[in-house]
Design an enzyme around this catalytic site. Structure first.
Site, short mmCIF file in Angstrom:
data_model
loop_
_atom_site.label_atom_id
_atom_site.label_comp_id
_atom_site.label_asym_id
_atom_site.label_seq_id
_atom_site.Cartn_x
_atom_site.Cartn_y
_atom_site.Cartn_z
N GLU A 170 42.33 34.67 42.87
CA GLU A 170 42.57 35.91 42.13
C GLU A 170 43.64 36.67 42.87
OE1 GLU A 170 39.13 38.42 41.40
OE2 GLU A 170 40.33 40.23 41.70
N GLU A 182 45.22 47.82 42.78
CA GLU A 182 43.90 48.39 42.50
C GLU A 182 43.84 49.76 43.17
OE1 GLU A 182 40.27 45.49 42.14
OE2 GLU A 182 41.38 44.99 43.96
#
Length: 361
Positions: free
Chosen positions: A150, A155
């Site tokens: 991933e 974020e």
């Protein structure tokens, strides 16, 4: 406002070209982009994830998240895509009959566009507030988590104050998932004043074989290679040289949730998302080490590794052969093809074959 945005994009494009020449010294070509210029999300490029993840056997999308995704929380106006998070006093019920009291959106290119290697960038105005969790990230098509990896390009976690920190990460592990064998490397970058929600910022990675670099506003913040993980190669493999990958942008609510100071409704804004690949001749053998071609989609040329590939056949969707070529050069001219979807059959010098979809713009 549209005129102002047009001139702003011209200025940003000029700055990007100058910085990329000085910083990256590579010949970037856009292979996919969305500037959100329409009145509705372009469903030829994006799709929506809906619900809570229960339909995939996930509770709160695997993280205990508190939002229920729905398509109507994504809106386009004046060249900006807005994802709005709202309170839902009556509750939204998922397939497990659980009620969710917040709604939001998640857009993804899964099933529409995937790729491997290049520069991936979005210009986003973020959000302040406890419990908010915006993300710009990627997963491998038909992959398993976390063994196939991933990549989190951006974020951010809202808090009681200002969102003054942004992060990025790359996850590896074994499948099925085990907390003991799940590892990730990440970074945090702090803004000098104010919040990442005050104005638009660019978040990007430059992704090559065995290397991923993170950038915020075109400034390099973090680098990962296989040697960054102590578990490689004894316990894990570096998964980021394999598979084709798709893009996601979402606004989640963390399991801990909002507090009394959190403002609803609230939103993130997305100016554009772009994917570039390096088409400079000097980089071809570096970028195409495997059994593949790029860019895809394309208009004129496909670049390949002539040291690995013996021949290429191109068929239309009816099966008609349109091109049969023995490979002597590091590219193929496809400018004779009309816009549409084709099937490319690659035959390697080792005798192996691979079929892949080609999109002509």
């Amino acid at each position: 406002m549209l005129l102002n945005k047009f001139f702003m994009r011209l200025l940003l494009s000029f700055c990007f070209c100058l910085i990329s020449h000085l910083t990256f010294s590579q010949n970037w070509q856009i292979i996919w982009e969305d500037n959100f210029d329409g009145s509705q999300l372009d469903l030829s490029k994006w799709t929506h994830d809906i619900g809570s993840g229960s339909q995939f056997g996930l509770w709160g999308w695997g993280n205990g998240e508190l939002q229920f995704y729905q398509s109507q929380n994504t809106e386009l106006e004046n060249g900006i895509a807005t994802i709005t998070v709202k309170e839902e006093p009556s509750g939204l019920v998922d397939s497990w009959n659980n009620s969710f009291y917040y709604s939001s959106s998640k857009i993804t290119t899964k099933g529409k566009f995937d790729f491997r290697y290049g520069k991936v960038e979005a210009r986003i105005k973020s959000i302040d507030g406890q419990g908010f969790w915006p993300a710009f990230w990627m997963l491998p098509t038909n992959g398993q988590w976390p063994c196939d990896g991933e990549i989190d390009i951006m974020e951010q976690w809202g808090n009681n104050y200002l969102t003054n920190s942004t992060t990025g990460a790359a996850h590896i592990g074994t499948c099925p998932y085990s907390q003991a064998s799940h590892f990730y490397q990440n970074f945090s970058s702090y803004i000098s004043s104010g919040s990442y929600a005050d104005e638009f910022h660019t978040y990007s990675i430059v992704w090559k074989p065995d290397t991923i670099k993170w950038y915020v506003d075109e400034v390099e913040k973090f680098v990962l290679t296989p040697s960054s993980y102590f578990s490689i190669p004894n316990q894990h493999e570096w998964p980021f040289n394999s598979n084709e990958w798709y893009i996601m942008i979402n606004l989640a609510i963390t399991q801990d949730g909002p507090n009394l100071n959190t403002v609803f409704p609230n939103q993130i804004e997305i100016d554009y998302v772009r994917v570039f690949q390096d088409i400079s001749t000097s980089s071809l053998n570096y970028e195409i080490k495997d059994f593949d071609f790029f860019p895809n989609p394309t208009k004129e040329k496909l670049y390949i590794n002539k040291n690995l590939i013996q021949s290429v056949h191109i068929h239309d969707l009816s099966g008609k052969l349109l091109l049969k070529k023995i490979i002597n050069d590091d590219y193929i001219n496809v400018d004779f093809l009309n816009s549409g979807i084709y099937i490319v059959t690659i035959k390697g010098k080792d005798g192996n074959k691979k079929n892949k979809k080609l999109i002509i713009k």
